[in-house]
Design a protein around this motif. Structure first.
Motif, PDB file in Angstrom:
ATOM      1  N   GLN A 127       0.829  -1.203   0.000  1.00  0.00           N
ATOM      2  CA  GLN A 127       0.000   0.000   0.000  1.00  0.00           C
ATOM      3  C   GLN A 127       0.866   1.257   0.000  1.00  0.00           C
ATOM      4  OE1 GLN A 127      -2.405  -0.561   3.514  1.00  0.00           O
ATOM      5  NE2 GLN A 127      -3.333  -2.436   2.736  1.00  0.00           N
ATOM      6  N   TYR A 128       1.958   1.198   0.748  1.00  0.00           N
ATOM      7  CA  TYR A 128       2.884   2.338   0.792  1.00  0.00           C
ATOM      8  C   TYR A 128       3.489   2.598  -0.583  1.00  0.00           C
ATOM      9  CZ  TYR A 128       7.563   4.419   1.302  1.00  0.00           C
ATOM     10  OH  TYR A 128       8.707   5.162   1.143  1.00  0.00           O
ATOM     11  N   VAL A 129       3.956   1.556  -1.253  1.00  0.00           N
ATOM     12  CA  VAL A 129       4.592   1.732  -2.559  1.00  0.00           C
ATOM     13  C   VAL A 129       3.598   2.331  -3.548  1.00  0.00           C
ATOM     14  CG1 VAL A 129       5.738   0.567  -4.478  1.00  0.00           C
ATOM     15  CG2 VAL A 129       6.223  -0.136  -2.129  1.00  0.00           C
ATOM     16  N   GLU A 130       2.361   1.858  -3.506  1.00  0.00           N
ATOM     17  CA  GLU A 130       1.350   2.436  -4.398  1.00  0.00           C
ATOM     18  C   GLU A 130       1.120   3.907  -4.073  1.00  0.00           C
ATOM     19  OE1 GLU A 130      -3.222   1.682  -5.973  1.00  0.00           O
ATOM     20  OE2 GLU A 130      -2.487   0.597  -4.217  1.00  0.00           O
ATOM     21  N   SER A 131       1.084   4.254  -2.791  1.00  0.00           N
ATOM     22  CA  SER A 131       0.868   5.649  -2.411  1.00  0.00           C
ATOM     23  C   SER A 131       2.020   6.540  -2.872  1.00  0.00           C
ATOM     24  CB  SER A 131       0.683   5.771  -0.894  1.00  0.00           C
ATOM     25  OG  SER A 131       1.913   5.631  -0.201  1.00  0.00           O
ATOM     26  N   LEU A 171       3.796   6.057  -5.555  1.00  0.00           N
ATOM     27  CA  LEU A 171       3.617   6.264  -6.989  1.00  0.00           C
ATOM     28  C   LEU A 171       2.526   7.300  -7.257  1.00  0.00           C
ATOM     29  CD1 LEU A 171       4.395   5.406  -9.858  1.00  0.00           C
ATOM     30  CD2 LEU A 171       2.593   3.678  -9.723  1.00  0.00           C
ATOM     31  N   LEU A 172       1.425   7.205  -6.547  1.00  0.00           N
ATOM     32  CA  LEU A 172       0.340   8.157  -6.754  1.00  0.00           C
ATOM     33  C   LEU A 172       0.769   9.575  -6.407  1.00  0.00           C
ATOM     34  CD1 LEU A 172      -2.676   6.088  -5.370  1.00  0.00           C
ATOM     35  CD2 LEU A 172      -2.096   6.531  -7.756  1.00  0.00           C
ATOM     36  N   ASP A 173       1.517   9.729  -5.340  1.00  0.00           N
ATOM     37  CA  ASP A 173       2.015  11.059  -4.973  1.00  0.00           C
ATOM     38  C   ASP A 173       2.940  11.608  -6.056  1.00  0.00           C
ATOM     39  OD1 ASP A 173       0.612  10.980  -2.624  1.00  0.00           O
ATOM     40  OD2 ASP A 173       2.330  10.450  -1.364  1.00  0.00           O
ATOM     41  N   ALA A 174       3.835  10.749  -6.565  1.00  0.00           N
ATOM     42  CA  ALA A 174       4.773  11.196  -7.596  1.00  0.00           C
ATOM     43  C   ALA A 174       4.056  11.531  -8.894  1.00  0.00           C
ATOM     44  CB  ALA A 174       5.829  10.123  -7.842  1.00  0.00           C
ATOM     45  N   ALA A 175       2.903  10.875  -9.134  1.00  0.00           N
ATOM     46  CA  ALA A 175       2.157  11.077 -10.373  1.00  0.00           C
ATOM     47  C   ALA A 175       1.163  12.233 -10.283  1.00  0.00           C
ATOM     48  CB  ALA A 175       1.418   9.798 -10.740  1.00  0.00           C
ATOM     49  N   ALA A 176       1.119  12.902  -9.153  1.00  0.00           N
ATOM     50  CA  ALA A 176       0.125  13.963  -8.968  1.00  0.00           C
ATOM     51  C   ALA A 176       0.274  15.077 -10.005  1.00  0.00           C
ATOM     52  CB  ALA A 176       0.240  14.539  -7.559  1.00  0.00           C
ATOM     53  N   GLN A 177       1.508  15.294 -10.494  1.00  0.00           N
ATOM     54  CA  GLN A 177       1.746  16.336 -11.499  1.00  0.00           C
ATOM     55  C   GLN A 177       1.488  15.844 -12.920  1.00  0.00           C
ATOM     56  OE1 GLN A 177       5.373  18.820 -10.660  1.00  0.00           O
ATOM     57  NE2 GLN A 177       5.814  17.152  -9.228  1.00  0.00           N
ATOM     58  N   GLY A 178       1.068  14.592 -13.050  1.00  0.00           N
ATOM     59  CA  GLY A 178       0.834  14.031 -14.368  1.00  0.00           C
ATOM     60  C   GLY A 178       2.055  13.319 -14.890  1.00  0.00           C
ATOM     61  N   GLY A 179       1.900  12.691 -16.045  1.00  0.00           N
ATOM     62  CA  GLY A 179       3.017  12.041 -16.703  1.00  0.00           C
ATOM     63  C   GLY A 179       3.057  10.537 -16.570  1.00  0.00           C
TER      64      GLY A 179
END
Length: 477
Positions: free
Chosen positions: A105-109, A111-119
């Motif tokens: 769950q942490y690893v997914e979170s 990734l989601l945080d890093a993807a917040a700016q798109g891309g």
């Protein structure tokens, strides 16, 4: 499908595999680029970051490394610890061993945080082949679609094991033999069974013991391997100074003597042997690379099993549970080589030759589960992508058949002996070059370094094909 404007196309990095290695690399790329590149992750199973290790739902499947050393980001060593205290349990400490599903769950979170700016683009599919094109790398998918990328990273994780030598076993499928411990049906129907044999005594066998007990299997678990070695437990200890340097021995035998002398010195100072082993972790790749091929083979033949159980340890609570079941006879540990496998409709008779005295021992079980380590020799892998890469000459095995042949920075080396500028690898595939390349602390460093290398190369991305297959976008809630 509307036409794409090539001038608007971002430099695209495709990552094949969405387990920990691929997800960590994607997070590092997005974080370091601030959204200036497009990252496409192609994953055929599960959720981001899970893979086999972190996709388990058994609560007793704990991390093999304490929380304080499990951050995805090397420059933020307490990142996971802070997340766990906020999102899981405020009482988590640096020496806590948390459930692996929580880490997923942490690893997914992350990734989601890093993807917040798109891309970030996430594609649920399977890659069947890769080919170099003038405009980049063409990736063909099982679904029939194709992707075009500027760089491709193989984040394939561990492959299933090959079958161990079981004289007398037919090759036909049988409900009494599970060739892969992590397959969906390996443990099905064992709740009322009396005896199970796990072939192999490493971390996979420990996991299967825990899974069997979680599924209310109350019978006897037999564990059999050549040497009968089980992973040791973690234990808090004072640190030990790094003792390996450029003048240290360059043979497996002399290195073993050096480590033993250091352990003796540590014991005289009341420092646990684990501190000596752990002191080598930051330089493990340099130690490995200091050996020539002959000495590496000698290490693999004579030292590897002992290194594995001392280096790759288990959580103290798990070790205590295993010790208790060994003492009570619920687990029986055997050291030797299987000489006969005889299957009948009701059971499997196993005969093995004991390592200590050569005596033949026979016992019966209801199921045999292959818990040997992952297959690393790409010549023996039953994988369409690896087969395609080998046939096209894009990859070759490393000299020791521990993974793929790669350069020091992860570029894949083809049959022509040249390092690719398009294809890279991360994680277990780099084991032949780095030796330690399967655990989070090593892979997160690879991810950070490889992300930096790939981003330096974003110069002139090729035009985006009008047949680009549109992946689903992974976005935060």
């Amino acid at each position: 499908m509307p036409a794409h404007d090539p001038s608007q196309r971002k430099f695209t990095i495709a990552i094949i595999g969405g387990g920990f290695s691929g997800t960590a690399l994607a997070a590092h790329l997005l974080r370091q680029s601030a959204g200036s590149v497009s990252v496409v992750v192609i994953e055929k199973h599960g959720l981001p970051g899970r893979g086999v290790a972190y996709g388990t739902q058994y609560s007793w499947h704990l991390l093999n490394v304490p929380a304080g050393n499990m951050s995805v980001y090397p420059d933020q060593p307490d990142h996971f610890l802070r997340w766990a205290q906020k999102s899981y349990d405020p009482e988590v400490g640096p020496r806590s061993f948390l459930p692996r599903r929580v880490y997923g769950q942490y690893v997914e979170s992350v990734l989601l945080d890093a993807a917040a700016q798109g891309g970030l683009l996430w594609k649920r599919d399977e890659v069947r082949s890769i080919a170099s094109r003038a405009s980049g790398v063409e990736i063909k998918l099982r679904s029939g679609g194709r992707l075009l990328a500027d760089k491709v990273v193989l984040a394939l994780g561990n492959f299933p094991p090959s079958d161990p030598s079981l004289p007398g076993r037919d090759e036909h499928a049988s409900p009494r033999y599970a060739p892969f411990a992590w397959s969906g049906d390996a443990l099905v129907g064992l709740e009322s069974a009396k005896d199970v044999l796990l072939v192999g005594s490493g971390l996979t066998a420990i996991d299967q013991v825990l899974a069997l007990r979680a599924r209310e299997f109350r019978g006897t678990i037999h564990i059999l391997s050549r040497r009968g070695l089980l992973p040791h437990s973690h234990k808090a200890s004072a640190s030990w100074p790094l003792f390996w340097n450029a003048n240290s021995p360059r043979t497996a035998r002399a290195l073993l003597r050096l480590v033993r002398r250091q352990i003796e010195d540590a014991q005289r100072q009341e420092v646990d042997w684990r501190a000596v082993i752990d002191s080598l972790r930051p330089v493990a790749a340099r130690v490995w690379q200091s050996l020539d091929t002959k000495e590496k083979k000698r290490f693999l033949r004579h030292v590897r099993p002992y290194w594995e159980v001392h280096r790759h340890r288990i959580a103290p609570d798990i070790a205590q549970l295993i010790a208790g079941q060994l003492e009570s006879g619920q687990i029986r540990l055997h050291a030797g080589r299987i000489t006969r496998y005889a299957e009948s409709p009701d059971k499997v008779d196993i005969t093995y030759r004991k390592r200590e005295n050569g005596e033949n021992v026979t016992f019966a079980v209801d199921r045999v589960i292959n818990c040997t380590g992952p297959e690393t020799d790409c010549r023996h892998l039953d994988d369409p992508l690896i087969a395609s890469l080998r046939s096209s000459g894009l990859v070759r095995p490393d000299p020791l058949y521990l993974g793929l042949d790669v350069s020091s920075h992860g570029a894949v080396i083809g049959v022509d002996g040249n390092a690719s500028d398009l294809l890279y690898a991360i994680g277990p595939a780099r084991k032949g070059n780095l030796w330690e390349s399967t655990a989070v602390p090593e892979i997160r460093t690879q991810a950070a370094e490889l992300a930096e290398i790939l981003l330096i190369k974003q110069t002139q991305p090729g035009p985006l094909s009008d047949q680009w297959d549109q992946p689903e976008v992974l976005a935060a809630d």
